[in-house]
Design a protein around this motif. Structure first.
Motif, PDB file in Angstrom:
ATOM      1  N   THR A 101      27.834  67.374  -7.407  1.00 20.50           N
ATOM      2  CA  THR A 101      26.978  67.609  -6.200  1.00 20.50           C
ATOM      3  C   THR A 101      26.098  69.035  -6.280  1.00 20.50           C
ATOM      4  OG1 THR A 101      28.608  69.209  -5.390  1.00 20.50           O
ATOM      5  CG2 THR A 101      28.794  66.911  -4.619  1.00 20.50           C
ATOM      6  N   TYR A 102      26.304  69.568  -7.532  1.00 25.32           N
ATOM      7  CA  TYR A 102      25.533  70.735  -7.989  1.00 25.32           C
ATOM      8  C   TYR A 102      24.636  70.611  -9.126  1.00 25.32           C
ATOM      9  CZ  TYR A 102      29.248  73.307  -5.508  1.00 25.32           C
ATOM     10  OH  TYR A 102      30.141  73.874  -4.683  1.00 25.32           O
ATOM     11  N   GLU A 103      23.336  71.040  -8.971  1.00 29.33           N
ATOM     12  CA  GLU A 103      22.333  70.948 -10.239  1.00 29.33           C
ATOM     13  C   GLU A 103      22.938  71.736 -11.626  1.00 29.33           C
ATOM     14  OE1 GLU A 103      17.809  71.981 -11.113  1.00 29.33           O
ATOM     15  OE2 GLU A 103      18.649  72.403  -9.169  1.00 29.33           O
ATOM     16  N   ALA A 104      22.694  71.067 -12.592  1.00 25.85           N
ATOM     17  CA  ALA A 104      23.178  71.726 -13.726  1.00 25.85           C
ATOM     18  C   ALA A 104      21.861  72.592 -14.117  1.00 25.85           C
ATOM     19  CB  ALA A 104      23.164  70.822 -14.915  1.00 25.85           C
ATOM     20  N   ASN A 105      22.094  73.935 -13.704  1.00 26.80           N
ATOM     21  CA  ASN A 105      20.932  74.852 -14.018  1.00 26.80           C
ATOM     22  C   ASN A 105      21.311  76.125 -14.508  1.00 26.80           C
ATOM     23  OD1 ASN A 105      22.394  76.068 -11.932  1.00 26.80           O
ATOM     24  ND2 ASN A 105      20.695  75.631 -10.358  1.00 26.80           N
ATOM     25  N   GLY A 106      22.543  76.456 -15.168  1.00 28.18           N
ATOM     26  CA  GLY A 106      22.764  77.346 -15.755  1.00 28.18           C
ATOM     27  C   GLY A 106      23.348  78.565 -14.920  1.00 28.18           C
ATOM     28  N   THR A 107      23.736  78.289 -13.593  1.00 32.98           N
ATOM     29  CA  THR A 107      24.171  79.397 -12.867  1.00 32.98           C
ATOM     30  C   THR A 107      25.735  78.883 -12.503  1.00 32.98           C
ATOM     31  OG1 THR A 107      23.388  78.276 -10.947  1.00 32.98           O
ATOM     32  CG2 THR A 107      22.047  79.881 -12.144  1.00 32.98           C
ATOM     33  N   ALA A 108      26.593  79.809 -12.121  1.00 31.48           N
ATOM     34  CA  ALA A 108      28.011  79.519 -11.642  1.00 31.48           C
ATOM     35  C   ALA A 108      27.625  79.096 -10.053  1.00 31.48           C
ATOM     36  CB  ALA A 108      28.761  80.659 -11.811  1.00 31.48           C
ATOM     37  N   HIS A 109      28.245  77.971  -9.694  1.00 28.74           N
ATOM     38  CA  HIS A 109      27.951  77.461  -8.355  1.00 28.74           C
ATOM     39  C   HIS A 109      29.201  77.737  -7.393  1.00 28.74           C
ATOM     40  CE1 HIS A 109      24.220  75.042  -9.153  1.00 28.74           C
ATOM     41  NE2 HIS A 109      24.722  74.647 -10.391  1.00 28.74           N
ATOM     42  N   ALA A 110      28.683  78.400  -6.261  1.00 23.48           N
ATOM     43  CA  ALA A 110      29.430  78.586  -5.250  1.00 23.48           C
ATOM     44  C   ALA A 110      29.504  77.329  -4.253  1.00 23.48           C
ATOM     45  CB  ALA A 110      29.286  79.811  -4.654  1.00 23.48           C
ATOM     46  N   GLU A 111      30.265  77.125  -3.211  1.00 24.82           N
ATOM     47  CA  GLU A 111      30.261  75.929  -2.271  1.00 24.82           C
ATOM     48  C   GLU A 111      28.846  75.919  -1.462  1.00 24.82           C
ATOM     49  OE1 GLU A 111      34.351  76.855  -3.191  1.00 24.82           O
ATOM     50  OE2 GLU A 111      32.847  78.182  -2.569  1.00 24.82           O
ATOM     51  N   GLU A 112      28.246  77.192  -1.138  1.00 20.26           N
ATOM     52  CA  GLU A 112      27.213  77.136  -0.353  1.00 20.26           C
ATOM     53  C   GLU A 112      25.885  76.439  -1.149  1.00 20.26           C
ATOM     54  OE1 GLU A 112      27.825  81.539  -1.548  1.00 20.26           O
ATOM     55  OE2 GLU A 112      28.909  79.622  -0.606  1.00 20.26           O
ATOM     56  N   ASP A 113      26.053  76.148  -2.550  1.00 14.98           N
ATOM     57  CA  ASP A 113      24.662  75.772  -3.255  1.00 14.98           C
ATOM     58  C   ASP A 113      24.551  74.395  -3.021  1.00 14.98           C
ATOM     59  OD1 ASP A 113      24.639  78.436  -4.428  1.00 14.98           O
ATOM     60  OD2 ASP A 113      25.649  77.763  -6.299  1.00 14.98           O
ATOM     61  N   PHE A 114      25.597  73.511  -2.274  1.00 20.51           N
ATOM     62  CA  PHE A 114      25.088  72.428  -1.676  1.00 20.51           C
ATOM     63  C   PHE A 114      25.723  72.054  -0.275  1.00 20.51           C
ATOM     64  CE2 PHE A 114      26.564  67.940  -0.916  1.00 20.51           C
ATOM     65  CZ  PHE A 114      25.382  67.590  -0.430  1.00 20.51           C
ATOM     66  N   ASN A 115      24.776  72.187   0.603  1.00 21.55           N
ATOM     67  CA  ASN A 115      25.332  72.136   1.938  1.00 21.55           C
ATOM     68  C   ASN A 115      25.062  70.797   2.706  1.00 21.55           C
ATOM     69  OD1 ASN A 115      25.617  72.671   4.582  1.00 21.55           O
ATOM     70  ND2 ASN A 115      23.923  73.962   5.173  1.00 21.55           N
ATOM     71  N   PRO A 116      26.264  69.991   2.651  1.00 23.82           N
ATOM     72  CA  PRO A 116      26.349  68.709   3.062  1.00 23.82           C
ATOM     73  C   PRO A 116      25.837  68.483   4.592  1.00 23.82           C
ATOM     74  CG  PRO A 116      28.652  69.361   3.050  1.00 23.82           C
ATOM     75  CD  PRO A 116      27.889  70.291   2.522  1.00 23.82           C
ATOM     76  N   TYR A 117      26.359  69.621   5.531  1.00 24.29           N
ATOM     77  CA  TYR A 117      26.019  69.404   6.724  1.00 24.29           C
ATOM     78  C   TYR A 117      24.446  69.245   7.014  1.00 24.29           C
ATOM     79  CZ  TYR A 117      30.654  71.680   6.816  1.00 24.29           C
ATOM     80  OH  TYR A 117      31.976  71.641   6.781  1.00 24.29           O
ATOM     81  N   ASP A 118      23.717  69.760   6.339  1.00 22.09           N
ATOM     82  CA  ASP A 118      22.179  69.566   6.642  1.00 22.09           C
ATOM     83  C   ASP A 118      21.476  68.620   5.744  1.00 22.09           C
ATOM     84  OD1 ASP A 118      22.458  71.636   8.443  1.00 22.09           O
ATOM     85  OD2 ASP A 118      21.773  73.150   7.135  1.00 22.09           O
ATOM     86  N   TYR A 119      22.114  67.782   4.853  1.00 21.58           N
ATOM     87  CA  TYR A 119      21.740  67.006   3.914  1.00 21.58           C
ATOM     88  C   TYR A 119      21.192  65.793   4.648  1.00 21.58           C
ATOM     89  CZ  TYR A 119      21.076  65.147  -0.861  1.00 21.58           C
ATOM     90  OH  TYR A 119      20.490  64.783  -2.114  1.00 21.58           O
ATOM     91  N   GLU A 120      20.087  65.166   4.273  1.00 20.79           N
ATOM     92  CA  GLU A 120      19.562  63.964   5.000  1.00 20.79           C
ATOM     93  C   GLU A 120      20.118  62.918   4.090  1.00 20.79           C
ATOM     94  OE1 GLU A 120      15.363  61.554   5.452  1.00 20.79           O
ATOM     95  OE2 GLU A 120      15.305  63.612   4.395  1.00 20.79           O
ATOM     96  N   ILE A 121      20.806  62.030   5.088  1.00 26.70           N
ATOM     97  CA  ILE A 121      21.646  60.798   4.626  1.00 26.70           C
ATOM     98  C   ILE A 121      20.538  59.791   4.544  1.00 26.70           C
ATOM     99  CG2 ILE A 121      23.484  59.056   5.680  1.00 26.70           C
ATOM    100  CD1 ILE A 121      24.623  61.346   7.187  1.00 26.70           C
ATOM    101  N   CYS A 122      20.840  59.014   3.413  1.00 25.74           N
ATOM    102  CA  CYS A 122      20.335  57.614   3.180  1.00 25.74           C
ATOM    103  C   CYS A 122      21.418  56.650   2.722  1.00 25.74           C
ATOM    104  CB  CYS A 122      19.378  57.901   1.827  1.00 25.74           C
ATOM    105  SG  CYS A 122      18.826  56.239   1.250  1.00 25.74           S
ATOM    106  N   MET A 123      21.675  55.681   3.604  1.00 26.70           N
ATOM    107  CA  MET A 123      22.672  54.712   3.305  1.00 26.70           C
ATOM    108  C   MET A 123      22.734  53.843   2.288  1.00 26.70           C
ATOM    109  SD  MET A 123      24.788  55.931   5.706  1.00 26.70           S
ATOM    110  CE  MET A 123      25.906  54.780   5.537  1.00 26.70           C
ATOM    111  N   GLY A 124      23.747  53.453   1.659  1.00 23.82           N
ATOM    112  CA  GLY A 124      23.611  52.491   0.420  1.00 23.82           C
ATOM    113  C   GLY A 124      24.823  52.393  -0.202  1.00 23.82           C
ATOM    114  N   ASP A 125      25.043  51.534  -1.029  1.00 20.78           N
ATOM    115  CA  ASP A 125      26.411  51.496  -1.944  1.00 20.78           C
ATOM    116  C   ASP A 125      26.245  51.991  -3.135  1.00 20.78           C
ATOM    117  OD1 ASP A 125      27.886  49.687   0.059  1.00 20.78           O
ATOM    118  OD2 ASP A 125      26.344  48.031  -0.698  1.00 20.78           O
ATOM    119  N   THR A 126      27.306  52.164  -3.802  1.00 16.94           N
ATOM    120  CA  THR A 126      27.551  52.862  -4.816  1.00 16.94           C
ATOM    121  C   THR A 126      26.362  52.701  -6.052  1.00 16.94           C
ATOM    122  OG1 THR A 126      29.950  52.668  -4.686  1.00 16.94           O
ATOM    123  CG2 THR A 126      29.106  53.207  -6.925  1.00 16.94           C
ATOM    124  N   GLN A 127      26.162  51.368  -6.289  1.00 16.17           N
ATOM    125  CA  GLN A 127      25.066  51.015  -7.321  1.00 16.17           C
ATOM    126  C   GLN A 127      23.801  51.559  -6.957  1.00 16.17           C
ATOM    127  OE1 GLN A 127      26.814  48.780  -5.547  1.00 16.17           O
ATOM    128  NE2 GLN A 127      25.232  47.360  -4.492  1.00 16.17           N
TER     129      GLN A 127
END
Length: 293
Positions: A101-127
């Motif tokens: 869920t976090y970008e591979a950018n060389g930093t140590a990620h904490a939970e706030e680095d990806f906020n699912p509460y504000d993430y825009e939803i696009c529905m779809g299946d796994t593939q």
């Protein structure tokens, strides 16, 4: 407690069920019936494919659970389906999410680095999505639509002798067989967690007052260069390293830059993690012994 586990017959999902049974919980597992039920009559076994939406809903309709563990949700459609089935009938969901869920950018990620509460939803299946995007969208659906508490456990790569993805095995076996391994950046650093600890953590968050996204990783990180050196030491063989190369030789860990996470939140809530360097050498040695042809 009355507990449901989706994805509980192999690797850390199996270890989770074993932990729950040892704690004398009533456990129901859901599988497609493709894998053997290793627990026999100690669990209630429901055979259904969650991708068969109608059958999945019918199999779980009107069932009450204290905790549901979902180790096999990879898309927003699957997350929405679970909300529709269980809204009003469960007390807590533990969703197995990922470092991806976090970008591979060389930093140590904490939970706030990806906020699912504000993430825009696009529905779809796994593939329709990458693995990481599917997990991001699933988290977003759960946190916006679930009417029950949700814990999204973000794991790095999980390691173990019985890892069916055989990612660490790949490196050990290719070194033993004098076969090349392709990397993008040997100095990139990664975090990992052992399967037994991943299962222990899942059980812990299910039984404790924990909500929201939470990282779970062993203490410490290791560079890919040092990981290869460790395997060389345990196998007494020299690795043949290539610059990426074909899909056949490319390492499952071939990341362009460091990619790891912090576990401060979980530690502050009372979980004690292992140290990576305490168990990784032993795991590499164990895999090398069974990999010798």
């Amino acid at each position: 407690m009355n507990i449901l586990v989706l994805g509980g017959t192999r690797f850390f999902g199996r270890k989770l069920v074993e932990n729950l049974l040892e704690e004398q919980h009533d456990v129901t597992i859901v599988t497609r019936g493709m894998s053997e039920n290793p627990f026999g009559k100690n669990v209630t076994h429901i055979k259904v494919d969650r991708k068969d939406v109608a059958s999945f809903k019918e199999a779980l309709a009107n069932k009450q659970f204290d905790v549901v563990y979902d180790n096999i949700c990879y898309s927003p459609n699957e997350a929405k389906q679970l909300c529709e089935i269980f809204n009003g009938s469960i007390k807590k969901l533990v969703f197995t999410s990922t470092l991806s869920t976090y970008e591979a950018n060389g930093t140590a990620h904490a939970e706030e680095d990806f906020n699912p509460y504000d993430y825009e939803i696009c529905m779809g299946d796994t593939q329709e999505f990458t693995y990481g995007e599917g997990k991001r969208l699933a988290e977003a659906v759960f946190y916006k639509e679930a009417k029950f508490p949700v814990v999204a456990v973000r794991f790095p790569i999980v390691m173990g002798e019985d890892d069916y993805t055989r990612r660490l095995h790949f490196h050990v076996e290719r070194i033993l067989n004098d076969e090349p391994i392709g990397f993008a950046n040997m100095d990139a650093e990664m975090s990992f967690i052992q399967a037994t600890e991943a299962a222990k953590f899942l059980a812990w968050v299910g039984m404790n007052d924990v909500e929201g996204p939470i990282n779970a990783t062993a203490n410490g990180i290791i560079s890919l260069r040092d990981l290869i050196s460790l395997i060389e030491d345990k196998t007494n063989k020299r690795a043949k390293i290539a610059l990426l190369g074909t899909d056949e030789i490319r390492s499952p860990y071939a990341i362009p830059t460091s990619w790891y996470m912090k576990n401060d939140k979980a530690t502050s809530l009372g979980f004690t993690f292992s140290n990576l360097q305490d168990w990784l050498p032993g795991l590499v040695e164990a895999i090398s012994k069974v990999s010798v042809k």
